[in-house]
Write a protein that holds these residues in place. Structure first.
Motif, PDB file in Angstrom:
ATOM      1  N   ALA A   1      20.666  46.633  26.994  1.00  0.00           N
ATOM      2  CA  ALA A   1      20.572  46.075  25.647  1.00  0.00           C
ATOM      3  C   ALA A   1      19.474  45.021  25.528  1.00  0.00           C
ATOM      4  CB  ALA A   1      21.913  45.470  25.249  1.00  0.00           C
ATOM      5  N   ARG A   2      19.333  44.176  26.563  1.00  0.00           N
ATOM      6  CA  ARG A   2      18.382  43.081  26.457  1.00  0.00           C
ATOM      7  C   ARG A   2      18.033  42.560  27.848  1.00  0.00           C
ATOM      8  NH1 ARG A   2      20.665  37.887  26.715  1.00  0.00           N
ATOM      9  NH2 ARG A   2      19.070  37.058  25.334  1.00  0.00           N
ATOM     10  N   GLY A   3      16.997  41.714  27.899  1.00  0.00           N
ATOM     11  CA  GLY A   3      16.645  41.072  29.153  1.00  0.00           C
ATOM     12  C   GLY A   3      15.337  41.576  29.733  1.00  0.00           C
ATOM     13  N   VAL A   4      15.046  41.082  30.931  1.00  0.00           N
ATOM     14  CA  VAL A   4      13.805  41.390  31.629  1.00  0.00           C
ATOM     15  C   VAL A   4      14.122  41.771  33.069  1.00  0.00           C
ATOM     16  CG1 VAL A   4      11.554  40.483  32.324  1.00  0.00           C
ATOM     17  CG2 VAL A   4      12.596  39.697  30.201  1.00  0.00           C
ATOM     18  N   VAL A   5      13.423  42.751  33.591  1.00  0.00           N
ATOM     19  CA  VAL A   5      13.610  43.171  34.977  1.00  0.00           C
ATOM     20  C   VAL A   5      12.991  42.129  35.907  1.00  0.00           C
ATOM     21  CG1 VAL A   5      13.031  44.918  36.709  1.00  0.00           C
ATOM     22  CG2 VAL A   5      13.627  45.612  34.367  1.00  0.00           C
ATOM     23  N   ALA A   6      13.783  41.608  36.841  1.00  0.00           N
ATOM     24  CA  ALA A   6      13.275  40.638  37.813  1.00  0.00           C
ATOM     25  C   ALA A   6      12.725  41.338  39.050  1.00  0.00           C
ATOM     26  CB  ALA A   6      14.370  39.665  38.219  1.00  0.00           C
ATOM     27  N   ALA A   7      13.304  42.487  39.395  1.00  0.00           N
ATOM     28  CA  ALA A   7      12.844  43.254  40.557  1.00  0.00           C
ATOM     29  C   ALA A   7      13.320  44.690  40.409  1.00  0.00           C
ATOM     30  CB  ALA A   7      13.380  42.653  41.852  1.00  0.00           C
ATOM     31  N   ALA A   8      12.571  45.610  41.000  1.00  0.00           N
ATOM     32  CA  ALA A   8      12.913  47.031  40.918  1.00  0.00           C
ATOM     33  C   ALA A   8      12.834  47.663  42.291  1.00  0.00           C
ATOM     34  CB  ALA A   8      11.959  47.751  39.962  1.00  0.00           C
ATOM     35  N   SER A   9      13.773  48.553  42.581  1.00  0.00           N
ATOM     36  CA  SER A   9      13.746  49.283  43.853  1.00  0.00           C
ATOM     37  C   SER A   9      12.595  50.283  43.837  1.00  0.00           C
ATOM     38  CB  SER A   9      15.069  50.017  44.070  1.00  0.00           C
ATOM     39  OG  SER A   9      15.206  51.074  43.127  1.00  0.00           O
ATOM     40  N   TYR A  10      12.242  50.786  44.998  1.00  0.00           N
ATOM     41  CA  TYR A  10      11.136  51.740  45.066  1.00  0.00           C
ATOM     42  C   TYR A  10      11.491  53.038  44.342  1.00  0.00           C
ATOM     43  CZ  TYR A  10       8.431  48.753  48.099  1.00  0.00           C
ATOM     44  OH  TYR A  10       7.691  47.708  48.577  1.00  0.00           O
ATOM     45  N   GLU A  11      12.766  53.381  44.311  1.00  0.00           N
ATOM     46  CA  GLU A  11      13.186  54.578  43.572  1.00  0.00           C
ATOM     47  C   GLU A  11      12.925  54.396  42.077  1.00  0.00           C
ATOM     48  OE1 GLU A  11      15.630  54.244  47.321  1.00  0.00           O
ATOM     49  OE2 GLU A  11      15.088  52.891  45.678  1.00  0.00           O
ATOM     50  N   ALA A  12      13.082  53.137  41.575  1.00  0.00           N
ATOM     51  CA  ALA A  12      12.840  52.858  40.157  1.00  0.00           C
ATOM     52  C   ALA A  12      11.346  52.775  39.859  1.00  0.00           C
ATOM     53  CB  ALA A  12      13.534  51.559  39.759  1.00  0.00           C
ATOM     54  N   ARG A  13      10.579  52.324  40.820  1.00  0.00           N
ATOM     55  CA  ARG A  13       9.138  52.149  40.598  1.00  0.00           C
ATOM     56  C   ARG A  13       8.432  53.480  40.362  1.00  0.00           C
ATOM     57  NH1 ARG A  13       7.407  47.333  44.887  1.00  0.00           N
ATOM     58  NH2 ARG A  13       9.107  45.907  44.329  1.00  0.00           N
ATOM     59  N   LYS A  14       9.008  54.551  40.864  1.00  0.00           N
ATOM     60  CA  LYS A  14       8.424  55.869  40.651  1.00  0.00           C
ATOM     61  C   LYS A  14       8.391  56.245  39.170  1.00  0.00           C
ATOM     62  CE  LYS A  14       9.991  57.616  45.154  1.00  0.00           C
ATOM     63  NZ  LYS A  14      10.917  58.557  45.845  1.00  0.00           N
TER      64      LYS A  14
END
Length: 347
Positions: free
Chosen positions: A28-41
């Motif tokens: 719904a809201r917010g900012v990503v602070a970190a992403a896994s390598y699976e998400a970075r793809k």
């Protein structure tokens, strides 16, 4: 460290392993602070609005950050560093420069030390790290990012200039997204292009930092590792992919920035008396708003409360905003406080 926050979450929750994970924010809201390598793809990365992250990766799993856990793991890693050398200069919780010219184990090979540290980090924390080894800080930093995750890269003096010449300008440490775009518009696409420009030309276009660009284009960096560097301010800022105009979106960003600054204050065991809000508009004009208090503050809640007041005073930004930044200054470090230190109470 490799995708530090996300990797800690995957380590502690087996159900998250092998899946795209975003630390911070929600659908719904917010900012990503970190992403896994699976998400970075899927193009998910830190500082990305959560809504956009969810659109890019519908199966993305959002996890609340646990800064106390990340700090504890960081202390573990720092202890490993210090078992090899006291010349450790932290850049953040998950990254540091080490000078191992002289080291505690009498090992003449920096490469062997780096590989040993990587192995110990994995054995003691269950997490992977990437190491870059070279003869100066700029090259070591570049090397550390070249083969992530779980990477190791050595840049020797005979390879340095050719490697820098072939490097895309956006891969240079110290050249941000906005500067890279400006350089590309000038026809500077690689290190080789940057090396063709004179120091005077780079200073004319980029100010004093142009001298730094001139040197790193030639693989030169004489900065020493500073283990006891005292920082005068701590800050974090965010450039948005799409300019924002709504107060709610600005507050969401400021809330995340406040958490990041508070995180660094806690790591450095420091408090602040001054908070500055930086606002850059769609046309690159900018202003700053600042407030100083008699009493100290350090919590994310206090930082966000002050930031919210600064955003609204004297009025909310009237034009689309492309960047927001928060910086805490007038710092007081815990080790500087004497017994019987007199606190002030603001009436």
């Amino acid at each position: 460290m490799d995708a530090f926050f996300a990797s800690v979450e995957q380590r502690d929750n087996p159900e998250l392993r092998g899946k795209p994970v975003a630390v911070g924010g929600s659908r719904a809201r917010g900012v990503v602070a970190a992403a896994s390598y699976e998400a970075r793809k899927y193009g998910v990365h830190s500082a990305l609005a959560s809504k956009i992250a969810a659109q890019r990766c519908p199966q993305l799993i959002f996890v609340k950050p646990r800064f106390d856990v990340y700090s504890a793991v960081s202390r573990q890693i720092r202890e490993i560093f210090h078992s090899y050398t006291e010349m450790v200069e932290p850049l953040s919780l998950d990254e540091a420069y080490l000078d191992v010219t002289e080291n505690k184990i009498g090992m003449p090979s920096a490469s062997i030390i780096a590989k040993e540290i990587k192995q110990r980090i994995f054995e003691e924390t269950g997490l992977t790290a990437s190491a870059g080894v070279s003869f100066n800080k700029f090259l070591a930093k570049i090397a550390s990012d070249m083969n992530k995750p779980d990477g190791f890269t050595l840049i020797t003096p005979d390879r340095a200039e050719d490697l820098v010449a072939s490097l895309a300008i956006e891969k240079f440490y110290g050249i941000g997204k906005v500067t890279a775009t400006k350089m590309q518009s000038m026809g500077i696409l690689t290190g080789a292009d940057l090396r063709e420009r004179t120091e005077e030309e780079l200073v004319r276009h980029f100010g004093k930092t142009g001298r730094y660009y001139y040197r790193i284009a030639r693989a030169e960096d004489d900065r020493e590792v500073q283990p006891h560097r005292i920082r005068k301010s701590i800050g974090s800022e965010r450039t948005f992919e799409v300019d924002i105009t709504e107060e709610e979106d600005m507050l969401t960003q400021l809330e995340q920035l406040a958490k990041e600054v508070a995180y660094d204050l806690e790591r450095l065991q420091a408090t602040a008396k001054t908070l500055t809000l930086k606002i850059k508009y769609f046309d690159f004009t900018q202003n700053t708003r600042s407030k100083t208090y008699l009493s100290e503050f350090k919590s994310a809640e206090a930082l966000f409360t002050i930031a919210r007041e600064l955003l609204r005073t004297p009025q909310l930004p009237q034009y689309p905003v492309r960047l927001l930044g928060l910086s805490a200054s007038s710092l007081l470090y815990q080790h500087d406080k004497q017994e019987g230190y007199q606190l002030t109470i603001e009436f």
